[in-house]
Design a protein around this motif. Structure first.
Motif, PDB file in Angstrom:
ATOM      1  N   ALA A  64      55.409  60.185  71.624  1.00  0.00           N
ATOM      2  CA  ALA A  64      55.727  61.242  72.584  1.00  0.00           C
ATOM      3  C   ALA A  64      56.264  62.421  71.791  1.00  0.00           C
ATOM      4  O   ALA A  64      56.676  62.268  70.643  1.00  0.00           O
ATOM      5  N   ALA A  65      56.235  63.598  72.418  1.00  0.00           N
ATOM      6  CA  ALA A  65      56.701  64.774  71.691  1.00  0.00           C
ATOM      7  C   ALA A  65      57.511  65.714  72.571  1.00  0.00           C
ATOM      8  O   ALA A  65      57.218  65.890  73.756  1.00  0.00           O
ATOM      9  N   LEU A  66      58.547  66.285  71.967  1.00  0.00           N
ATOM     10  CA  LEU A  66      59.336  67.344  72.604  1.00  0.00           C
ATOM     11  C   LEU A  66      59.112  68.595  71.767  1.00  0.00           C
ATOM     12  O   LEU A  66      59.229  68.553  70.544  1.00  0.00           O
ATOM     13  N   VAL A  67      58.774  69.673  72.436  1.00  0.00           N
ATOM     14  CA  VAL A  67      58.418  70.884  71.707  1.00  0.00           C
ATOM     15  C   VAL A  67      59.335  72.031  72.067  1.00  0.00           C
ATOM     16  O   VAL A  67      59.402  72.452  73.221  1.00  0.00           O
ATOM     17  N   GLY A  68      60.038  72.541  71.082  1.00  0.00           N
ATOM     18  CA  GLY A  68      60.926  73.678  71.314  1.00  0.00           C
ATOM     19  C   GLY A  68      60.170  74.979  71.135  1.00  0.00           C
ATOM     20  O   GLY A  68      59.400  75.123  70.199  1.00  0.00           O
ATOM     21  N   ASP A  69      60.372  75.879  72.038  1.00  0.00           N
ATOM     22  CA  ASP A  69      59.715  77.182  71.921  1.00  0.00           C
ATOM     23  C   ASP A  69      60.615  78.215  72.568  1.00  0.00           C
ATOM     24  O   ASP A  69      61.314  77.933  73.534  1.00  0.00           O
ATOM     25  N   LEU A  70      60.586  79.424  72.032  1.00  0.00           N
ATOM     26  CA  LEU A  70      61.448  80.475  72.564  1.00  0.00           C
ATOM     27  C   LEU A  70      61.063  80.879  73.977  1.00  0.00           C
ATOM     28  O   LEU A  70      61.908  81.123  74.822  1.00  0.00           O
ATOM     29  N   ALA A  71      59.763  80.950  74.252  1.00  0.00           N
ATOM     30  CA  ALA A  71      59.387  81.520  75.540  1.00  0.00           C
ATOM     31  C   ALA A  71      58.147  80.913  76.204  1.00  0.00           C
ATOM     32  O   ALA A  71      58.043  80.916  77.421  1.00  0.00           O
ATOM     33  N   THR A  72      57.208  80.371  75.417  1.00  0.00           N
ATOM     34  CA  THR A  72      55.952  79.941  76.034  1.00  0.00           C
ATOM     35  C   THR A  72      55.833  78.414  76.106  1.00  0.00           C
ATOM     36  O   THR A  72      56.638  77.700  75.516  1.00  0.00           O
ATOM     37  N   ASP A  73      54.783  77.948  76.800  1.00  0.00           N
ATOM     38  CA  ASP A  73      54.507  76.512  76.775  1.00  0.00           C
ATOM     39  C   ASP A  73      53.129  76.243  76.152  1.00  0.00           C
ATOM     40  O   ASP A  73      52.521  75.210  76.366  1.00  0.00           O
ATOM     41  N   ASN A  74      52.659  77.194  75.324  1.00  0.00           N
ATOM     42  CA  ASN A  74      51.345  77.059  74.688  1.00  0.00           C
ATOM     43  C   ASN A  74      51.248  75.807  73.827  1.00  0.00           C
ATOM     44  O   ASN A  74      50.255  75.086  73.860  1.00  0.00           O
ATOM     45  N   ASP A  75      52.298  75.546  73.030  1.00  0.00           N
ATOM     46  CA  ASP A  75      52.265  74.406  72.114  1.00  0.00           C
ATOM     47  C   ASP A  75      52.226  73.096  72.880  1.00  0.00           C
ATOM     48  O   ASP A  75      51.502  72.174  72.517  1.00  0.00           O
ATOM     49  N   ALA A  76      53.018  73.011  73.946  1.00  0.00           N
ATOM     50  CA  ALA A  76      53.052  71.781  74.733  1.00  0.00           C
ATOM     51  C   ALA A  76      51.682  71.514  75.335  1.00  0.00           C
ATOM     52  O   ALA A  76      51.215  70.379  75.377  1.00  0.00           O
ATOM     53  N   ARG A  77      51.016  72.581  75.786  1.00  0.00           N
ATOM     54  CA  ARG A  77      49.685  72.393  76.373  1.00  0.00           C
ATOM     55  C   ARG A  77      48.693  71.910  75.319  1.00  0.00           C
ATOM     56  O   ARG A  77      47.876  71.047  75.568  1.00  0.00           O
TER      57      ARG A  77
END
Lengths: 224, 116
Positions: A64-77
């Motif tokens: 499973a993965a948790l993805v930190g990002d400043l503003a978008t959810d592009n990486d999670a997608r």
């Protein structure tokens, strides 16, 4: 009025560290190996993680993965395409993840069903170094396009990491990347650190990386 | 730049201890800051003023004690001080060492308080 000196001897990030310690033991007892990815923006954390998640699934391991990002959810997608549980942690402009954010986002996951948990930190080579997220292994990524002297420019984060992963090796020749110099620089700020040369595109170095993950899991998790 | 958030954490830890001790005001905070803490002193000192405003630490002095990196050298069988964060080698015998003994500190050593 009276003046006096109070000895405190307490870490400024004491609260974060306590939460991180609690998380680490909870995850280890559940048999989860937790890996924290740190790097500058554009190093290829997401592509490397995508490839890792897919490879683990093919080997029959759950992750499973948790993805930190400043503003978008592009990486999670992008990561969700690998077919594993992924959650976005939006830091709303904050430059790093903290242990409490990890704890909050794990709340509704059944930990015993996860073997490998990956945390993709915010792309930043300064701030994330101070925050323990309860991980077992901290991996610093360095791409061949960034230059061999990054470890000397950001010694703190390289020193705080356990493994260095060189990414985008498929571009090494075009960038005239000097692997020996990169090794010397990493070794200079963190003697003895394990260094893996990889390419998420060609798959180079991935089997060594996976073997490394399995070995770490066996060494650290209670029910590995 | 995370020094402002570090400064807020510092205020939280210091004021909690101060209030428990019955302080009316904190006048001095002594901080131990390691060379590998990842915190920039100037940025922290600047943030400190902002973070302490309106708290029990308002107008207190922040005294930062910078700590160099110390590692254990297995060849010399001694703890040695490093001159640079970019070169983890014993200054005496040049052997690489990552056996860190000092340098990551980010801790409040003591505070001075006024009580009634």
């Amino acid at each position: 009025m009276e003046t006096r000196v109070l000895e405190i001897r307490k870490g400024v990030l004491n609260k974060n560290d306590e939460i991180a310690r609690g998380l680490r033991s909870r995850l280890q007892v559940a048999g989860v190996l937790t890996v924290n990815f740190v790097s500058s923006p554009g190093t290829g954390k997401t592509a490397f993680l995508q490839r890792t998640l897919r490879a683990l699934r093919e080997q029959g391991h759950s992750s499973a993965a948790l993805v930190g990002d400043l503003a978008t959810d592009n990486d999670a997608r992008r990561l969700a395409e690998a077919g594993v549980p992924v959650k976005q942690i939006n830091t709303n402009g904050r430059c790093h993840l903290e242990a409490q954010m990890i704890s909050d986002h794990l709340a509704d996951w059944e930990l015993s069903k996860i073997e490998y948990l990956f945390i993709e930190n915010v792309g930043n080579l300064v701030c994330p170094s101070s925050y323990d997220l309860g991980e077992d292994v901290r991996v610093v990524l360095l791409s061949v396009t960034e230059g061999e002297d990054k470890p000397l420019k950001y010694p703190n984060i390289f020193n705080s990491a356990d493994i260095a992963v060189i990414t985008k090796m498929d571009l090494a020749e075009a960038c005239e990347f000097d692997m020996a110099a990169a090794r010397t620089n990493i070794e200079s700020v963190r003697p003895g650190m394990r260094i893996l040369a990889t390419s998420a595109k060609s798959g180079a170095g991935m089997s060594e990386w996976l073997a490394c993950l399995h070995a770490e899991k066996q060494a650290r998790c209670v029910s590995a | 730049m995370h020094e402002l958030s570090i400064a807020y954490n510092l205020v939280e830890v210091a004021s909690q201890s101060a209030i428990e001790a019955g302080a009316k005001r904190v006048t001095v905070v002594r901080l131990r800051l390691g060379a590998l803490s990842g915190v920039v002193r100037d940025a922290l000192e600047f943030s400190y003023e902002v973070a302490t405003a309106g708290t029990i630490l308002d107008h207190s002095a922040l005294i930062v004690k910078e700590l160099p990196i110390r590692v254990y050298c297995a060849v010399c069988e001694a703890e040695v001080e490093l001159a640079s964060v970019q070169r983890f080698r014993c200054p005496v015998c040049d052997t690489p060492s990552g056996d860190l003994r000092q340098g990551r500190e980010l801790e409040i050593e003591s505070i001075e308080i006024e009580t009634e």
